[in-house]
Design a protein around this motif. Structure first.
Motif, PDB file in Angstrom:
ATOM      1  N   LYS A 134       7.002  -7.018  -7.390  1.00 44.23           N
ATOM      2  CA  LYS A 134       6.220  -5.627  -7.290  1.00 44.23           C
ATOM      3  C   LYS A 134       4.797  -5.945  -6.772  1.00 44.23           C
ATOM      4  O   LYS A 134       3.964  -5.147  -6.191  1.00 44.23           O
ATOM      5  N   GLY A 135       4.449  -7.297  -7.038  1.00 43.23           N
ATOM      6  CA  GLY A 135       2.966  -7.767  -6.483  1.00 43.23           C
ATOM      7  C   GLY A 135       3.100  -9.394  -6.335  1.00 43.23           C
ATOM      8  O   GLY A 135       4.021  -9.979  -7.010  1.00 43.23           O
ATOM      9  N   PHE A 136       2.188  -9.736  -5.432  1.00 43.66           N
ATOM     10  CA  PHE A 136       1.841 -11.312  -5.214  1.00 43.66           C
ATOM     11  C   PHE A 136       0.543 -11.779  -5.847  1.00 43.66           C
ATOM     12  O   PHE A 136      -0.462 -11.218  -5.550  1.00 43.66           O
ATOM     13  N   VAL A 137       0.413 -12.603  -6.855  1.00 42.66           N
ATOM     14  CA  VAL A 137      -0.814 -13.010  -7.526  1.00 42.66           C
ATOM     15  C   VAL A 137      -1.244 -14.457  -6.527  1.00 42.66           C
ATOM     16  O   VAL A 137      -0.575 -15.136  -6.333  1.00 42.66           O
ATOM     17  N   SER A 138      -2.567 -13.956  -6.171  1.00 44.00           N
ATOM     18  CA  SER A 138      -3.048 -15.013  -5.491  1.00 44.00           C
ATOM     19  C   SER A 138      -4.513 -14.979  -5.493  1.00 44.00           C
ATOM     20  O   SER A 138      -5.234 -14.108  -5.932  1.00 44.00           O
ATOM     21  N   MET A 139      -5.287 -16.217  -5.306  1.00 45.69           N
ATOM     22  CA  MET A 139      -6.508 -16.113  -5.224  1.00 45.69           C
ATOM     23  C   MET A 139      -7.102 -15.396  -3.995  1.00 45.69           C
ATOM     24  O   MET A 139      -6.507 -15.582  -2.767  1.00 45.69           O
ATOM     25  N   GLY A 140      -8.429 -14.642  -4.095  1.00 47.00           N
ATOM     26  CA  GLY A 140      -8.797 -13.892  -3.032  1.00 47.00           C
ATOM     27  C   GLY A 140      -8.893 -14.498  -1.825  1.00 47.00           C
ATOM     28  O   GLY A 140      -8.332 -13.858  -0.660  1.00 47.00           O
ATOM     29  N   LEU A 174      -1.064  -2.645   5.245  1.00 47.17           N
ATOM     30  CA  LEU A 174       0.261  -2.799   4.510  1.00 47.17           C
ATOM     31  C   LEU A 174       0.137  -3.177   3.074  1.00 47.17           C
ATOM     32  O   LEU A 174       1.047  -2.879   2.267  1.00 47.17           O
ATOM     33  N   PHE A 175      -1.062  -3.837   2.725  1.00 44.98           N
ATOM     34  CA  PHE A 175      -1.450  -4.325   1.389  1.00 44.98           C
ATOM     35  C   PHE A 175      -2.437  -3.619   0.513  1.00 44.98           C
ATOM     36  O   PHE A 175      -3.430  -3.103   1.200  1.00 44.98           O
ATOM     37  N   ALA A 176      -2.399  -3.363  -0.721  1.00 39.17           N
ATOM     38  CA  ALA A 176      -3.355  -3.227  -1.645  1.00 39.17           C
ATOM     39  C   ALA A 176      -3.867  -4.038  -2.302  1.00 39.17           C
ATOM     40  O   ALA A 176      -3.231  -5.057  -2.654  1.00 39.17           O
ATOM     41  N   PHE A 177      -5.277  -4.440  -2.491  1.00 37.97           N
ATOM     42  CA  PHE A 177      -5.660  -5.665  -3.288  1.00 37.97           C
ATOM     43  C   PHE A 177      -6.191  -4.936  -4.441  1.00 37.97           C
ATOM     44  O   PHE A 177      -7.531  -4.311  -4.710  1.00 37.97           O
ATOM     45  N   ASN A 178      -5.712  -5.720  -5.658  1.00 39.32           N
ATOM     46  CA  ASN A 178      -6.091  -5.249  -6.976  1.00 39.32           C
ATOM     47  C   ASN A 178      -6.750  -6.253  -7.776  1.00 39.32           C
ATOM     48  O   ASN A 178      -6.122  -7.544  -7.914  1.00 39.32           O
ATOM     49  N   SER A 213       0.772  -1.218   0.114  1.00 40.81           N
ATOM     50  CA  SER A 213       0.065   0.129  -0.012  1.00 40.81           C
ATOM     51  C   SER A 213       0.884   1.155  -0.056  1.00 40.81           C
ATOM     52  O   SER A 213       0.498   2.258  -0.346  1.00 40.81           O
ATOM     53  N   ALA A 214       2.034   1.163   0.619  1.00 40.19           N
ATOM     54  CA  ALA A 214       2.984   2.437   0.474  1.00 40.19           C
ATOM     55  C   ALA A 214       3.657   2.540  -0.950  1.00 40.19           C
ATOM     56  O   ALA A 214       4.476   3.472  -0.916  1.00 40.19           O
ATOM     57  N   ASP A 215       3.560   1.701  -1.610  1.00 45.85           N
ATOM     58  CA  ASP A 215       4.364   1.723  -2.931  1.00 45.85           C
ATOM     59  C   ASP A 215       3.399   2.611  -3.872  1.00 45.85           C
ATOM     60  O   ASP A 215       2.321   2.465  -4.028  1.00 45.85           O
ATOM     61  N   PRO A 216       3.866   3.661  -4.547  1.00 45.62           N
ATOM     62  CA  PRO A 216       3.404   4.116  -5.495  1.00 45.62           C
ATOM     63  C   PRO A 216       2.750   3.816  -6.772  1.00 45.62           C
ATOM     64  O   PRO A 216       1.962   4.368  -7.346  1.00 45.62           O
ATOM     65  N   ARG A 264      -7.490 -16.913  -0.383  1.00 44.84           N
ATOM     66  CA  ARG A 264      -6.217 -17.376   0.073  1.00 44.84           C
ATOM     67  C   ARG A 264      -5.586 -16.160   0.609  1.00 44.84           C
ATOM     68  O   ARG A 264      -4.888 -16.234   1.751  1.00 44.84           O
ATOM     69  N   SER A 265      -5.351 -15.063   0.047  1.00 49.08           N
ATOM     70  CA  SER A 265      -4.463 -14.010   0.735  1.00 49.08           C
ATOM     71  C   SER A 265      -5.207 -13.314   1.904  1.00 49.08           C
ATOM     72  O   SER A 265      -4.573 -13.193   2.716  1.00 49.08           O
TER      73      SER A 265
END
Length: 266
Positions: free
Chosen positions: A183-189, A205-209, A125-128, A191-192
């Motif tokens: 840059k990101g972690f790919v996961s099933m919703g 700490l995380f942003a969910f895209n 989430s802190a990453d622009p 599970r994350s």
């Protein structure tokens, strides 16, 4: 005497077949909350969405004993190949069958799906950095799980447009993301969200895209090998239909869905 022996065998052969346990194969570490392995001091216990569904099916529809075995993912796949001559069940998806390395897990599926899953790209989430579409990741590294299939994403990794950093578990993936290994972690919703809650990560700490533009939502089914008797396949399918009608599968999923607003997508 001979006729009596034949009658005896015909009467009791079905009982002996039904008495043989059906092997249920579980992935260790990487499949939470679908399959969860609890290591106790004197025993191993199993839970999770898929496991609870399978246990319900075995008890109420198969009326057959399950023999549960667990292993890390690659050994789990190897075990499926080694057990070709005996029936086993686990879980899979039609889209994963396209990946040759895991085709055996996903080739033979019970017709009625259990549920549909959606993928997310977790970022810091802190990453622009802000994800909108797949080419935002070109030249970047994404964190993935070892041995898993990522249809829709794999073509960009194979072409070198996106780099991959593979880890053994969801917990390791979240730590790697926070340590800027990708840059990101790919996961099933689900599970994350489950892993964040289970291991005490700070969700802020995380942003969910949403990542469904790249990895389409896909159905999860009970999988089995080609030696599975058609009778058991029919019973499994009948049981899954009934569990949906009775909202039993939704009830099981709710046990593992972290309370949040809005509720996380599977």
């Amino acid at each position: 005497m001979y006729k009596r022996l034949v009658v005896f065998l015909l009467l009791f052969a079905p009982l002996s077949i039904a008495a043989k346990p059906l092997t249920y194969l579980v992935i260790a570490q990487q499949a939470e909350p679908f399959q969860i392995v609890h290591s106790q001091t004197d025993a191993i216990e199993y839970s999770g969405i898929i496991t609870d569904i399978v246990n319900h099916l075995a008890k109420h529809y198969l009326k057959q004993q399950l023999r549960t075995e667990h292993a890390p993912f690659l050994r789990y796949i190897r075990s499926m190949n080694e057990k070709q001559m005996q029936p086993w069940i686990s879980y899979g998806s039609p889209v994963w069958a396209q990946h040759q390395a895991v085709a055996i897990q996903n080739t033979h599926l019970v017709a009625t799906p259990l549920f549909t899953v959606h993928h997310q790209l977790l970022t810091r989430s802190a990453d622009p950095f802000h994800y909108q579409r797949i080419d935002d990741l070109f030249g970047e590294t994404v964190i993935l799980l070892k041995g898993y299939s990522y249809p829709g994403l794999q073509q960009y990794i194979d072409s070198g447009q996106i780099k991959a950093f593979a880890v053994n578990s969801h917990q390791s993936a979240l730590n790697a993301l926070l340590n800027n290994r990708g840059k990101g972690f790919v996961s099933m919703g689900i599970r994350s969200h489950y892993t964040i809650e289970r291991y005490g990560f700070n969700k802020r700490l995380f942003a969910f895209n949403d990542f469904s533009d790249t990895i389409k939502p896909n159905n999860i089914h009970i999988s089995h090998n080609e030696k599975m008797p058609q009778r058991l396949i029919n019973q499994l399918n009948h049981g899954i239909i009934n569990m949906h009608q009775e909202h039993k599968i939704a009830e099981i999923i709710s046990r593992y869905t972290v309370a949040s607003s809005p509720a996380p997508r599977l």
